[in-house]
Design an enzyme around this catalytic site. Structure first.
Site, short mmCIF file in Angstrom:
data_model
loop_
_atom_site.label_atom_id
_atom_site.label_comp_id
_atom_site.label_asym_id
_atom_site.label_seq_id
_atom_site.Cartn_x
_atom_site.Cartn_y
_atom_site.Cartn_z
N LYS A 184 29.70 22.86 1.98
CA LYS A 184 29.09 24.09 1.47
C LYS A 184 29.89 24.61 0.28
CE LYS A 184 29.42 28.47 2.01
NZ LYS A 184 29.11 28.97 0.65
N GLU A 259 43.31 25.93 3.50
CA GLU A 259 44.14 26.12 2.30
C GLU A 259 43.78 27.49 1.78
OE1 GLU A 259 45.19 26.74 -1.06
OE2 GLU A 259 44.02 25.05 -1.85
N CYS A 293 45.04 29.75 -6.47
CA CYS A 293 45.70 30.18 -5.24
C CYS A 293 47.22 30.08 -5.36
CB CYS A 293 45.19 29.38 -4.06
SG CYS A 293 45.12 27.64 -4.38
N GLU A 395 46.87 39.40 -2.93
CA GLU A 395 46.38 38.41 -3.88
C GLU A 395 45.30 39.05 -4.75
OE1 GLU A 395 44.09 34.93 -2.44
OE2 GLU A 395 45.47 33.74 -3.66
#
Ligand code: NAP
Ligand code: MG
Length: 501
Positions: A184, A259, A293, A395
């Site tokens: 997906k 992850e 990331c 983040e």
């Protein structure tokens, strides 16, 4: 207007790719995805929901138990290699699609993303014939060996920041090891994965081995992650959603690899080559619009060189060419979506409220024409940040760096490790002992010394702490997609005497 004069409709339309066929969603629903540089419609894409996920999982199961498991490892490897070649041949088109879909500069798509996609398929093509078991030196007249087998049907959910590369990181090891996949893509960037599906079809993978089902995370993604028919779920994205995935996988004890996010320290010591460190800090935070990331979003700078370093960094950040991502001279394109843009703007307010100074940027650039409606943001530097502030802990996922000064190495390491994340870290110093001391003490899955954002298909990548479970790429990725069976054989030919004869 005669039909020849009509403006051509360049919107692309995509169906779902299930069981080797292109099909509409059962609901008939579609969703539209814009080009983030202009906000204009780029593609209309079929929207998968639970029932489509059921179909895709069934197709993947049939393929896993059918043709795919009977195919030799060599033939699997050849298919992966063929796919890598097809991607290479189509690299210019794929790069243009990736840039239109995600907004990243064409220079990055063409020279980094797509070549790395090719590299990953090529690398794992080679592994297909090298996945081996072991013989174990057990005592007595016994023979014990292991078989390394695929896990089965894998659900893979990927983000929008490196759409094709994330698809490659997930698909290549899974297929090399003999699994089948339901993939997906992110709702913001479904187009690349659909184009990849066309090449998967062209390469000749048996039907059902790879199924691609675009849709929304809360519906299609959740249905896939919690599906009792999958054996493994692999996810890249936010830590928040990673936790949801792990929870829903727990109901079926589905194997999970994650992850997730990061808040990487990138550390500049006074003894570093400052120009190199400035270039490395820029690479760390402004690459891919900061939507990385492992971005070096906490920039620790030794107090004695802070002023000099910041003046060099600010001057260079101001000069970054922000604009049309299709232009080869562009160094920074738009953020992926309006939602991300607003999120970043929100953090600028938070930073100001916390007492940080906005040294550079902090706003959208003034662009001309169609790009006025794009989701652009200027490279941004927050100075006078301390590690406890929200902008140093959360983040942000944009071209926004928080600069924190330090004087003492021991305290620096404590601060660098003072985060829920542990994906990556960078250090700039000429002192080899200090560099390796840092590499040992930092709690992160990847450490860069006098460099940043280096990747190779053969080198493992993944996180400590809340940055996730497992390592992608390299031989370690095969551990995520295989399981070990231990087989015992009695060589004595005698009955077991334990209970007496
Ligand atoms: P996200 O929600 O974590 O999205 C990642 C993927 O998970 C997408 O395919 C998403 O689908 C899907 N998803 C969302 N909710 C789900 C659910 N309940 N069950 C299963 N799958 C689900 O990330 P985002 O909302 O796009 O971005 C938010 C923040 O996440 C960013 O600001 C950034 O901090 C972080 N992020 C991190 C990475 C990374 O590489 N570590 C990548 C992207 C974002 P849809 O998007 O299609 O709805
Ligand atoms: Mg989301």
């Amino acid at each position: 207007m005669s039909s020849a004069q009509q403006v051509e409709d360049t919107t692309k339309n995509y169906q779902l790719f299930i069981d080797g066929k292109w099909v509409d969603a059962e609901s008939g629903k579609t969703f539209s995805t814009p080009n983030p540089a202009t906000g204009e419609l780029l593609a209309e894409v079929a929207e998968a929901d639970k029932v489509d996920i059921d179909k895709a999982v069934s197709a993947a199961r049939r393929a896993f138990e059918g043709k795919w498991s009977k195919m030799s490892a060599r033939d699997r490897g050849r298919l992966l290699y063929k796919l890598s070649q097809l991607i290479d041949e189509h690299s210019a088109e794929l790069a243009a699609i990736e840039t239109a879909d995600n907004g990243k500069p064409i220079k990055e798509s063409l020279y980094v993303d797509i070549p790395q996609v090719v590299e990953n398929f090529e690398y794992f093509a080679g592994w297909a014939t090298k996945i081996e078991g072991e013989t174990i030196p057990v005592p007595g007249k016994m023979f014990n060996y292991t078989l390394r087998e695929p896990i089965g049907v894998c659900g893979q959910i990927i983000p929008w920041n490196f759409p094709l590369l994330m698809a490659a990181w997930k698909l290549a090891p899974a297929l090399a090891a003999g699994n089948t996949v339901v993939l997906k893509p992110a709702e913001q960037t479904p187009v690349g994965a659909m184009e990849l599906a066309k090449l998967i079809q062209e390469a000749g993978f048996p039907e059902g081995v790879v199924n691609v089902v675009p849709g929304y995370g809360e519906t299609a993604g959740a249905a896939l992650a919690g599906h009792p028919g999958i054996d493994k779920v692999a996810f890249t994205g936010s830590t928040e959603v990673g936790k949801l995935i792990a929870k829903s996988a727990a109901d079926n004890l589905t194997k999970v690899s994650l992850e997730l996010g990061g808040k990487a320290p990138n550390i500049v010591f006074a003894d570093s080559d400052l120009d190199q460190a400035v270039a490395g800090a820029m690479m760390g935070i402004f690459y891919n619009q900061g939507q990385v990331c492992c971005a070096g979003s906490r920039l620790f700078v030794e107090e004695s060189v802070k002023d000099e370093f910041l003046s060099k960094l600010s001057e260079r950040a101001e000069r970054i060419a922000v604009g049309d991502p299709m232009d080869k001279a562009t160094q920074m394109g738009p953020q992926v979506s309006e939602e991300q843009l607003n999120r970043i703007k929100g953090y600028v307010e938070i930073a100001r409220g916390e007492g940080a100074a906005v040294l550079v940027g902090g706003e959208s650039p003034k662009l001309e024409g169609a790009f006025q409606k794009g989701y652009f943001f200027r490279p941004t530097i927050f100075a006078d940040v301390n590690n406890k502030m929200r902008v140093a802990q959360e983040e942000i996922f944009g071209p926004v760096v928080s600069v924190i000064s330090f004087t003492d190495e021991e305290d620096l390491i404590k601060q660098a490790n003072d985060t829920i994340y542990g994906l990556s870290a960078g250090i700039w110093t000429q002192d080899i002992t200090r560099a390796h001391r840092f590499a040992k003490e930092i709690k992160a899955g990847v450490v860069w010394i006098n460099t940043y954002n280096m990747f190779n298909a053969a080198s493992p990548f993944g996180g400590y702490k809340q940055s996730g479970y497992g390592r992608e790429m390299g031989r370690h990725a095969l551990d995520l997609y295989t399981q070990v069976k231990s087989v015992w054989v009695d060589l004595s030919g005698r009955p077991i005497g334990w209970f007496g004869n």
